[in-house]
Design a protein around this motif. Sequence first.
Motif, PDB file in Angstrom:
ATOM      1  N   TYR A 287       0.840  -1.205   0.000  1.00 19.40           N
ATOM      2  CA  TYR A 287       0.000   0.000   0.000  1.00 19.40           C
ATOM      3  C   TYR A 287       0.874   1.253   0.000  1.00 19.40           C
ATOM      4  N   GLN A 288       1.876   1.256   0.869  1.00 17.91           N
ATOM      5  CA  GLN A 288       2.768   2.418   0.953  1.00 17.91           C
ATOM      6  C   GLN A 288       3.456   2.702  -0.369  1.00 17.91           C
ATOM      7  N   TRP A 289       4.037   1.648  -0.939  1.00  8.40           N
ATOM      8  CA  TRP A 289       4.789   1.840  -2.174  1.00  8.40           C
ATOM      9  C   TRP A 289       3.863   2.230  -3.319  1.00  8.40           C
ATOM     10  N   THR A 290       2.676   1.615  -3.353  1.00 11.14           N
ATOM     11  CA  THR A 290       1.731   1.947  -4.425  1.00 11.14           C
ATOM     12  C   THR A 290       1.344   3.421  -4.359  1.00 11.14           C
ATOM     13  N   SER A 291       1.266   3.947  -3.130  1.00  9.75           N
ATOM     14  CA  SER A 291       0.807   5.325  -2.977  1.00  9.75           C
ATOM     15  C   SER A 291       1.863   6.355  -3.356  1.00  9.75           C
ATOM     16  N   ARG A 292       3.095   5.904  -3.653  1.00 11.31           N
ATOM     17  CA  ARG A 292       4.126   6.889  -3.991  1.00 11.31           C
ATOM     18  C   ARG A 292       4.206   7.049  -5.500  1.00 11.31           C
ATOM     19  N   PRO A 293       4.371   8.288  -5.947  1.00 12.53           N
ATOM     20  CA  PRO A 293       4.278   8.527  -7.391  1.00 12.53           C
ATOM     21  C   PRO A 293       5.476   8.025  -8.204  1.00 12.53           C
TER      22      PRO A 293
END
Lengths: 428, 328
Positions: A385-391
């Motif tokens: 989730y964290q990594w997905t949320s980073r552009p």
Amino acid sequence: MEDSRLKMENGSYPEGRELQRFVDRRQLTGQIWKTVFLGATAIGIIALMALLYNVINESFGYVAWQNTVEPAALLREHYGDASAPATLEEAPRADKVAMLKANISKGRARALAETKALEERTDAELVQLLTDEVVKPRIAATWTLVESIFDKPAIEEAALQIPNSTLEFRNWVNRSFIASPQSSKPEYAGVRTAIIGSLWVTFIAFLFSVPLGVGAAIYLEEYGGSSRAAQIIETNINNLAGVPSIIYGMLGLAVFVRAFEALTSGRIFGVVDPTTANGRTVLSAGLTLGLLILPLIIINAREAIRAVPNSLREAGYGLGATKWQTIRAHVLPNAIPGIMTGVILAVSRALGETAPLVVIGASTFIVIDPNSPFSKFTTLPIQIYQWTSRPQPEFQHLAAAAIVVLLVLLLAMNATAILLRNKYRRSY
Amino acid sequence: MQGEITKPLITTQTAEGEIDLRAKKRPGEMIVQGFLFFCGAVSILTTVGIVFVLFEEALVFFRDPAVSLVEFFTKTMWQPKIGAFGIFPLLLATLLTSIIGMMVALPLGVAIAIYLSEYATPRNRSILKPVLEILAGVPTVVYGFFALSFVTPILRDAIGKDTVDLFNMASAGLVIGILILPLVASMSEDALSAVPRSLREAAYGLGATRLETALKIVVPAALSGLGAAFIVAISRAVGETMVVAIAAGSGPRNFASWGDAFKNLALFNPFKSGETMTGHIVRISGGDLSYNSIDYTSIFAIALMLFVITLTLNIISQQIVRRYRMRY
């Protein structure tokens, strides 16, 4: 479909060719709709394929590495133009130390010297330090697997635009990815902390929910009968199974993290760990997920227990065994494979659960492996989730790689469940 | 119980003496049964816990002078920073994503169910059902990644980057549809399979085609089960969190007034970003949350709303099954 009823003309039903045409038309409609139904099924399969394709596509592919400081420039600067050795490795030890000292801040040098004096370090260590601290290779651009296979020339051209870059085919799910802790640099980030966190959390959920769930199932199947209490519990379990997982997160936040903070942070056990974040621990997370999968375990275990034929129970009673003796010695052993299958499915649900853990406040960035129920933690889904949320695109690749790890774990668990089911399947 | 009165009947004389045949009191058995009952009761405790926690914190929220119960339901803006607490923008986003999801999952799910139960050979079924089970077992966060990195780019390429935001509800809704598809398909298939063979045979015997049998005999007979499946699916879509948290955007779609909301039907635009109830809870609780802040209590009020909606849907679904189930 409207004309599937035969129309009367002039007081009689059509016959012969007319009737044949009528039947043909209905058959054709049937064929068309069959294709439609098949098409819908195909769309379901395509969706699964697209999902897997998307993850694989992002998990492999070319990357362009670029050095923050070129080793050649470093050497030139140190030696002047003339007698520079070709690579960092070939430089004498003293020169390596000098280069290192010249290019890092005084504070950093002191910090490094505290662990081990620079002069005492081996050549290999010094080269590693120079690479990590000064050269700092980083990923300047990334490509997906499909691009890498079908569009290599374009990639090479694009890489030429990045000064001093080297192309490398990168498997994002590599060994160092699995073995490294989290890092803010995508080149070095890994999922070890998250995997260990996930295992801790699901293990606690397992310990908590399996005895309770199986116990409840035995009560409902063997003791409850159609009593009022059993009916209430049953309705209640059906309703709980439909509660969104995020609501369990709210329950965990208010009860385990906040109200039972002394217990879940380990304070009453004398654990004084400055890093534990106010009850936002492995234990809180495990208990929350335990409650979440409890209805699932109960429902599955009930079915397994129900499948044990009554003749076994009657035989037990006939030999003078008490109710519990019969259950322990005959019903449970026969129901265990079914119960285990349900448990594994429930635990794999817990392994993939994200929302409740975000709500109870899993740490998003920790580099220390959790080592007790009272540790701070992160889990694989939260990491995803964290990594997905980073552009930045690098983090998308990391997210995909973490998904591969998660899916492999889940697949292994489900395969075990299926094997268990097939191996111990009995028919009475 | 009768033992005290008719004692001679329950003892017997043997060579060793008199043996009492009455059931012994077995404290061990009682303890075991007590423990097992406790296990069952834990589920009741969980429900009580959920209800208590949600109501307690929501009560604190509504007691706050900055909040009014009326405004909570009538205002068109959710912006805790300026004290605007109208649930509408969050509810709207939840509705939009759920409706889009249902528009995908309903037709596809029922079509798959009909195919599986009426057309597929046993061999095909044994291949297709595991595929659905795999789809159902994929964690929702993976679907979130799929929405953001696969579906959104496709939508933006197909419809135009100006129309479709990077974070948008259409993409989240579509993927929610795929996510609940296995649920709709398998529940519907269960309902269709429960229709007895004799009804189908009778229809075939009257000369009906397979399609006519499926649509005019089997589906009507299974209607209650299908209805229950739809409602459970809606409930699942409403409660879905990670997909919307990742792909739908972070920030409620606020409107200054109702007039503003209905101008150009801006509120229904699926290609703009929005924040659902679940998405909002995740975003707020993901940050550092102080227990005494209105942020903390407000997410419990939202969660209470969510709980009431999903519980109602689930109860309706159970009622449908109970009341309209045909017995054969």
